[in-house]
Design an enzyme around this catalytic site. Structure first.
Site, PDB file in Angstrom:
ATOM      1  N   GLU A  63      10.627  -4.571   4.527  1.00 53.68           N
ATOM      2  CA  GLU A  63      10.722  -5.977   4.112  1.00 53.68           C
ATOM      3  C   GLU A  63      10.378  -6.121   2.629  1.00 53.68           C
ATOM      4  O   GLU A  63      11.107  -6.746   1.853  1.00 53.68           O
ATOM      5  CB  GLU A  63       9.749  -6.859   4.918  1.00 53.68           C
ATOM      6  CG  GLU A  63      10.086  -7.015   6.373  1.00 53.68           C
ATOM      7  CD  GLU A  63       9.426  -5.940   7.255  1.00 53.68           C
ATOM      8  OE1 GLU A  63       9.126  -4.839   6.744  1.00 53.68           O
ATOM      9  OE2 GLU A  63       9.251  -6.219   8.445  1.00 53.68           O
ATOM     10  N   LYS A  68       0.844  -1.207   0.000  1.00 52.72           N
ATOM     11  CA  LYS A  68       0.000   0.000   0.000  1.00 52.72           C
ATOM     12  C   LYS A  68       0.876   1.252   0.000  1.00 52.72           C
ATOM     13  O   LYS A  68       0.690   2.159  -0.785  1.00 52.72           O
ATOM     14  CB  LYS A  68      -0.902  -0.045   1.235  1.00 52.72           C
ATOM     15  CG  LYS A  68      -1.871   1.076   1.374  1.00 52.72           C
ATOM     16  CD  LYS A  68      -2.863   0.763   2.489  1.00 52.72           C
ATOM     17  CE  LYS A  68      -3.666   1.993   2.850  1.00 52.72           C
ATOM     18  NZ  LYS A  68      -4.643   1.719   3.912  1.00 52.72           N
ATOM     19  N   LYS A 118       7.671  -0.670  12.535  1.00 52.26           N
ATOM     20  CA  LYS A 118       8.370  -0.155  11.348  1.00 52.26           C
ATOM     21  C   LYS A 118       9.343   0.957  11.753  1.00 52.26           C
ATOM     22  O   LYS A 118      10.456   1.065  11.250  1.00 52.26           O
ATOM     23  CB  LYS A 118       7.360   0.376  10.316  1.00 52.26           C
ATOM     24  CG  LYS A 118       6.454  -0.711   9.709  1.00 52.26           C
ATOM     25  CD  LYS A 118       5.513  -0.154   8.628  1.00 52.26           C
ATOM     26  CE  LYS A 118       4.601  -1.246   8.070  1.00 52.26           C
ATOM     27  NZ  LYS A 118       3.708  -0.839   6.993  1.00 52.26           N
ATOM     28  N   GLY A 137      -4.989  -2.395   5.150  1.00 49.21           N
ATOM     29  CA  GLY A 137      -4.155  -3.501   4.672  1.00 49.21           C
ATOM     30  C   GLY A 137      -4.796  -4.864   4.899  1.00 49.21           C
ATOM     31  O   GLY A 137      -4.906  -5.682   3.993  1.00 49.21           O
ATOM     32  N   ARG A 138      -5.262  -5.086   6.135  1.00 50.38           N
ATOM     33  CA  ARG A 138      -5.812  -6.412   6.453  1.00 50.38           C
ATOM     34  C   ARG A 138      -7.201  -6.620   5.873  1.00 50.38           C
ATOM     35  O   ARG A 138      -7.793  -7.696   6.041  1.00 50.38           O
ATOM     36  CB  ARG A 138      -5.785  -6.634   7.968  1.00 50.38           C
ATOM     37  CG  ARG A 138      -6.528  -5.600   8.769  1.00 50.38           C
ATOM     38  CD  ARG A 138      -6.115  -5.656  10.236  1.00 50.38           C
ATOM     39  NE  ARG A 138      -6.638  -4.554  11.026  1.00 50.38           N
ATOM     40  CZ  ARG A 138      -6.098  -3.343  11.100  1.00 50.38           C
ATOM     41  NH1 ARG A 138      -5.031  -3.038  10.378  1.00 50.38           N
ATOM     42  NH2 ARG A 138      -6.618  -2.412  11.879  1.00 50.38           N
ATOM     43  N   HIS A 160      -3.984 -33.819  17.617  1.00 51.24           N
ATOM     44  CA  HIS A 160      -2.837 -34.623  18.053  1.00 51.24           C
ATOM     45  C   HIS A 160      -1.760 -33.745  18.678  1.00 51.24           C
ATOM     46  O   HIS A 160      -0.616 -34.162  18.811  1.00 51.24           O
ATOM     47  CB  HIS A 160      -2.281 -35.416  16.867  1.00 51.24           C
ATOM     48  CG  HIS A 160      -3.283 -36.395  16.347  1.00 51.24           C
ATOM     49  ND1 HIS A 160      -3.297 -37.717  16.709  1.00 51.24           N
ATOM     50  CD2 HIS A 160      -4.350 -36.216  15.531  1.00 51.24           C
ATOM     51  CE1 HIS A 160      -4.320 -38.324  16.124  1.00 51.24           C
ATOM     52  NE2 HIS A 160      -4.973 -37.428  15.411  1.00 51.24           N
ATOM     53  N   GLU A 217      -4.883  -7.365  15.061  1.00 54.11           N
ATOM     54  CA  GLU A 217      -4.429  -6.037  14.647  1.00 54.11           C
ATOM     55  C   GLU A 217      -5.591  -5.036  14.728  1.00 54.11           C
ATOM     56  O   GLU A 217      -5.374  -3.841  14.888  1.00 54.11           O
ATOM     57  CB  GLU A 217      -3.876  -6.113  13.217  1.00 54.11           C
ATOM     58  CG  GLU A 217      -2.937  -4.982  12.868  1.00 54.11           C
ATOM     59  CD  GLU A 217      -2.198  -5.247  11.568  1.00 54.11           C
ATOM     60  OE1 GLU A 217      -1.453  -6.237  11.498  1.00 54.11           O
ATOM     61  OE2 GLU A 217      -2.389  -4.469  10.619  1.00 54.11           O
TER      62      GLU A 217
HETATM   63  C1  G6Q Z   1      -2.556  -4.130   7.876  1.00 51.66           C
HETATM   64  C2  G6Q Z   1      -1.359  -3.478   8.343  1.00 51.66           C
HETATM   65  C3  G6Q Z   1      -0.069  -4.114   7.901  1.00 51.66           C
HETATM   66  C4  G6Q Z   1       0.316  -3.785   6.478  1.00 51.66           C
HETATM   67  C5  G6Q Z   1       1.763  -4.202   6.246  1.00 51.66           C
HETATM   68  C6  G6Q Z   1       2.218  -3.935   4.843  1.00 51.66           C
HETATM   69  O1  G6Q Z   1      -3.676  -3.756   8.114  1.00 51.66           O
HETATM   70  O2  G6Q Z   1      -1.396  -2.133   8.077  1.00 51.66           O
HETATM   71  O3  G6Q Z   1      -0.074  -5.494   8.071  1.00 51.66           O
HETATM   72  O4  G6Q Z   1      -0.531  -4.410   5.581  1.00 51.66           O
HETATM   73  O5  G6Q Z   1       2.583  -3.551   7.162  1.00 51.66           O
HETATM   74  O6  G6Q Z   1       2.105  -2.583   4.530  1.00 51.66           O
HETATM   75  P1  G6Q Z   1       2.256  -2.106   3.045  1.00 51.66           P
HETATM   76  O7  G6Q Z   1       1.152  -2.723   2.238  1.00 51.66           O
HETATM   77  O8  G6Q Z   1       2.163  -0.613   3.094  1.00 51.66           O
HETATM   78  O9  G6Q Z   1       3.581  -2.590   2.569  1.00 51.66           O
END
Ligand code: G6Q
Length: 550
Positions: A212, A206, A516, A267-268, A384, A353
């Site tokens: 990462e 996003k 971050k 994001g989620r 198990h 989250e």
């Molecule tokens: C989700 C969070 C988080 C995010 C990641 C990746 O709701 O905000 O999990 O999706 O940190 O972020 P970017 O899509 O900006 O790389």
């Protein structure tokens, strides 16, 4: 200050809890032959049985009153109308627009956002069709065989889970891979499986700044260029999904290869957006749209069904009952379906989250528990392993058991032997967790085995099960794109409902942002050859020790 715990329904629930807390579900079932009929909701092929919970009519009435006192219906309208309820980021939470299959206008700041949503869906359709048909080729003219989604968190967990869940619908010609971890092993091991000439990278971020994702993306680009030796090849092998056009172009991906989404998509909550491109390529756009259809069905159900008959609302309220009154702070999600083995970790993000927060909408510390620790594993594997604790541990773990009635795979005697055994295990677990095994029953069982009295005496306490361990069963016909869309949306709205009750903002994630931020403080110190001193002694020493031994 959040006053929900001072509300009359909260107080009434507390009093009711004192009366009911020792009641055994065995007795509730014995005293009411109609219990299953009263405590289940059927929505098309979805059956949600919540009768094996420590609830009565009074509990549910009081919980619904609590939801009303928390103004759930108003908040639901605010969510669907695009109000900026994610106030700490000044954003709406409009994932419902991404699957608004009715296409009715949804206004944001006075402007209908549906034309843009539809434009990106059309772009996804055309691109996924081209990749699947071989029209979109690698730089050397070969068909794409591997799609590597590089993203993390919300830009990874959703598409990874859905591709895994819908594997039986996936094309056999393209393998989807998901790289998220900054640990170089993740990208290195994935690249070992790929041929640069036939690999498409989807950089899903996003913000397009996540450490990462960007590090993995640059490594993928170097790997590609090492083999194809021409910058021009990037346009055949890289696409981006982002809200940040400038950063995408800076990376070297042209605007034509960019799929847009918007800040009102959390994001989620983003697998319904272009973040789902890997899904569309793997299962085809038609099936991706069925996933959206399923979620849209549940949006309508959540919006329109009375609270007592509303699946996400009932799941949320029963969760609140355990968390805030029984003080049970963990929740297990146990899917009896191999395809859903990533579902618990997907939900872990969605739930923890969203609702793992102690500050309310007024900026004050809440005086009650909010989001539970959510965990789980697919059945029967979990049986198990950790089910021992669910049956006999000192913690009581309310659990969701999830199961499709039909499998995609016909295998074993009569073609359904495996699935019958799976269903039997599913039902047996919920039954025995609820019933338990009394001391008398355990003793009788041992006696039947012909054991002598001393051994019976020793073993009986160990073979006794208290029972009264709550579970909710969620059944549906088959794991299809549509039913998966429904299942995910049920949980999304459950999470939203709980956030409303607890008066927290379920749509921000300052804990993630904090991670971050702090990573960026340590990295320069690791690179700096001088001894580090500015932190506490543990942190300084960990940094210095690593530097010395690296
Ligand atoms: C989700 C969070 C988080 C995010 C990641 C990746 O709701 O905000 O999990 O999706 O940190 O972020 P970017 O899509 O900006 O790389």
């Amino acid at each position: 200050m959040s006053t929900i715990n001072k509300s009359s329904s909260w107080k009434a629930l507390n009093n009711h809890f004192e009366k009911i807390k020792l009641t055994h579900m065995r007795d509730l079932f014995d005293n009411d032959g109609d219990r299953f009929n009263k405590y289940h909701i059927q929505y098309e092929d979805f059956l949600v049985d919540f009768s094996k919970n420590r609830i009565t009519d009074e509990t549910l009435d009081l919980l619904v009153s609590l939801a009303k006192e928390a103004k759930l219906e108003d908040w639901r309208d605010r969510l669907f109308s695009g109000e900026k309820i994610n106030f700490t980021e000044n954003r709406s939470a409009l994932h419902i627009a991404l699957r608004n299959r009715s296409n009715k206008p949804i206004l944001l700041d006075g402007k209908d956002i549906m034309p843009n949503v539809n434009k990106v869906l059309a772009q996804m359709k055309s691109f996924s069709n081209d990749v699947r048909s071989g029209k979109a080729q690698g730089y050397t003219g070969k068909k794409i065989k591997s799609v590597v989604n590089i993203g993390i968190g919300g830009s990874d967990l959703g598409p990874a889970m859905v591709c895994d869940a819908l594997k039986s619908y996936g094309t056999k010609d393209i393998i989807p891979h998901f790289v998220s971890n900054i640990d170089g092993a993740d990208i290195a091991q994935t690249l070992e499986l790929c041929d640069p000439e036939t690999t498409l990278f989807i950089i899903a971020s996003k913000t397009f700044t996540t450490q990462e994702t960007m590090t993995n993306a640059y490594s993928a680009r170097s790997w590609l260029l090492k083999y194809l030796k021409n910058q021009e090849s990037i346009k055949n092998h890289f696409v981006a999904i982002s809200t940040n056009e400038a950063a995408v172009e800076k990376f070297g991906i042209s605007k034509d290869n960019m799929f847009e989404f918007w800040d009102w998509v959390g994001g989620r909550y983003s697998l319904w957006s272009a973040i789902g491109l890997s899904i569309a390529i793997f299962i085809g756009m038609e099936k991706f749209e069925q996933l959206l259809d399923g979620a849209h069905d549940i949006d309508n159900h959540f919006k329109d069904a009375p609270l007592h008959e509303n699946i996400p609302v009932m799941l949320a309220l029963i969760g609140v009952w355990y968390i805030n009154f029984f003080k049970l702070n963990t929740h297990a999600v146990l899917p009896y379906d191999q395809g859903l083995s990533l579902f618990p970790s997907y939900l872990q993000q969605a739930d923890m989250e969203s609702n793992g927060k102690f500050i309310d909408r007024n900026g004050e510390k809440i005086q009650y528990h909010s989001g539970p620790i959510l965990w789980g594993e697919s059945g029967t594997n979990g049986q198990h392993a950790f089910y021992q604790l669910i049956h006999q541990g000192t913690e009581v773990i309310p659990s969701d058991f999830i199961m499709p009635i039909h499998s995609h795979y016909s295998i074993g005697n009569n073609g359904n032997e495996h699935h019958k055994i799976l269903i039997a295990n599913f039902i047996a677990q919920t039954q025995s967790l609820m019933m338990g095994k009394t001391d008398k029953e355990a003793r009788a069982e041992l006696k039947n085995q012909g054991l002598d009295e001393n051994i019976i005496k020793t073993l009986t306490p160990h073979k006794t099960f208290e029972g009264n361990r709550p579970s909710t069963s969620i059944l549906f016909d088959k794991l299809t794109p549509k039913s998966l869309g429904r299942l995910i949306a049920i949980y999304e709205h459950k999470i939203f409902t709980q956030g409303v009750i607890w008066n927290i903002n379920s749509f921000d994630q300052w804990g993630v942002e904090y991670g971050k931020q702090i990573a960026k403080l340590v990295l320069p110190k690791l690179i700096d050859p001088n001894e580090t001193s500015g932190f506490d002694s543990s942190t300084n020493n960990l940094i210095n020790y690593t530097k010395k031994n690296i």
